[in-house]
Design an enzyme around this catalytic site. Structure first.
Site, PDB file in Angstrom:
ATOM      1  N   ASN A   9       0.859  -1.180   0.000  1.00 18.93           N
ATOM      2  CA  ASN A   9       0.000   0.000   0.000  1.00 18.93           C
ATOM      3  C   ASN A   9       0.899   1.235   0.000  1.00 18.93           C
ATOM      4  O   ASN A   9       1.512   1.548   1.019  1.00 18.93           O
ATOM      5  CB  ASN A   9      -0.896  -0.034   1.252  1.00 18.93           C
ATOM      6  CG  ASN A   9      -1.742   1.209   1.396  1.00 18.93           C
ATOM      7  OD1 ASN A   9      -1.815   2.036   0.479  1.00 18.93           O
ATOM      8  ND2 ASN A   9      -2.399   1.342   2.540  1.00 18.93           N
ATOM      9  N   LYS A  11      -0.031   4.237  -0.181  1.00 18.83           N
ATOM     10  CA  LYS A  11      -0.696   5.388   0.444  1.00 18.83           C
ATOM     11  C   LYS A  11      -0.512   6.619  -0.450  1.00 18.83           C
ATOM     12  O   LYS A  11      -0.478   6.478  -1.670  1.00 18.83           O
ATOM     13  CB  LYS A  11      -0.171   5.599   1.865  1.00 18.83           C
ATOM     14  CG  LYS A  11      -0.197   4.293   2.668  1.00 18.83           C
ATOM     15  CD  LYS A  11       0.024   4.468   4.120  1.00 18.83           C
ATOM     16  CE  LYS A  11      -0.062   3.100   4.802  1.00 18.83           C
ATOM     17  NZ  LYS A  11      -0.006   3.167   6.247  1.00 18.83           N
TER      18      LYS A  11
HETATM   19  P1  13P Z   1       3.386   0.398   7.455  1.00 22.51           P
HETATM   20  O1  13P Z   1       3.879  -0.901   6.864  1.00 22.51           O
HETATM   21  O2  13P Z   1       4.088   1.603   6.900  1.00 22.51           O
HETATM   22  O3  13P Z   1       3.327   0.346   8.946  1.00 22.51           O
HETATM   23  O4  13P Z   1       1.862   0.567   6.954  1.00 22.51           O
HETATM   24  C1  13P Z   1       0.973  -0.479   7.121  1.00 22.51           C
HETATM   25  C2  13P Z   1      -0.283  -0.164   6.406  1.00 22.51           C
HETATM   26  O5  13P Z   1      -1.057   0.680   6.833  1.00 22.51           O
HETATM   27  C3  13P Z   1      -0.554  -0.870   5.141  1.00 22.51           C
HETATM   28  O6  13P Z   1      -1.858  -0.672   4.724  1.00 22.51           O
END
Ligand code: 13P
Length: 248
Positions: A9, A11
């Site tokens: 992800n 983001k």
């Molecule tokens: P991190 O791996 O950066 O902690 O993020 C996890 C997450 O929210 C994946 O959707």
């Protein structure tokens, strides 16, 4: 046997330049490898699909609206995600639940929209830090799962991602006992609701999965893969996680 899945992800990170990371991953996939899905921001879906066309890496969206069309500025429908060539979509991520006040009912509707567009929804659930410290942690997670998952789900048409909110982006990871207990509870809930089908759903762990902790996390029998945030932004970090999954 449940097919292992490593999902990334991105983001609200990434750029056209970051798509090169996908090409680096693509060259290292083979037929026996775990399923790999990368979820970039919406504007990068089309170039990401193009960048992975000759590889086994699949592309997913990070969210979809539950409606097919309409006056929802800034949103995208599941069919629009599908039309980019993507094959999956994350729904119910805790950042969407927090930033956009998404409810379990909203998320259930998004899962159904994803199905209607023939996308694989990756449904996220997970507790806050206060809920982890409190006495009803497992019951809270079970209730969230129950309320965000529509009837008719099958192991082929839905993936669950357990992501404790306090572990996301913090470098803090639950103990192995906590991961095992929570994933076992989710499996039991799925079996209670869906009978034998409950055994077929893949349950991913997410929250600060890194190359140095992935192998241990993957030893849990009801951890079928990972949903990875920060470490999915670089092939050099994500590849060892995929490799650890394959070896598990
Ligand atoms: P991190 O791996 O950066 O902690 O993020 C996890 C997450 O929210 C994946 O959707």
């Amino acid at each position: 046997m449940r097919k292992k899945l490593a999902a990334g992800n991105w983001k609200m990170n990434g750029s056209a330049a970051l798509l090169d990371e996908l090409a680096n991953l693509a060259t290292q996939q083979d037929a026996d490898a775990p399923q790999v899905i990368i979820c970039p921001p919406s504007p990068l879906l089309i170039p990401a699909v193009a960048a992975t066309q000759t590889s086994a890496v699949q592309i997913g969206g990070q969210d979809c609206h539950s409606a097919q069309t309409g006056a929802h500025t800034g949103d995208v429908s599941a069919q629009m995600v599908k039309d980019t060539g993507a094959s999956a979509v994350i729904v119910g991520h805790s950042e969407r639940r927090a930033d956009h006040a998404e409810t379990n009912a909203d998320i259930r509707a998004k899962v159904q929209a994803a199905w209607a567009a023939n996308l694989l929804p990756i449904l996220c659930i997970g507790e806050s830090e206060a809920e982890r410290i409190g006495p009803n942690t497992l019951a809270i997670i079970a209730a969230q799962l129950d309320a965000s998952m529509p009837d008719g789900a099958t192991g082929d048409t839905l993936v669950i991602a357990y992501e404790p909110i306090w572990a996301i982006g913090t470098g803090r990871v639950p103990t192995m006992d906590q991961i095992i207990e929570t994933h076992d509870m989710i499996r039991a809930e799925l079996t209670k609701r869906f009978g034998a089908e409950g055994d077929k759903f893949r349950i991913l762990y997410g929250g600060s999965v890194k190359p140095n902790n992935a192998a241990e996390i993957f030893t849990a029998k009801n951890v079928d893969g990972a949903l990875v945030g920060g470490a999915s932004l670089k092939a050099a970090d994500f590849q060892p996680i995929i490799d650890a999954l394959q070896a598990s």
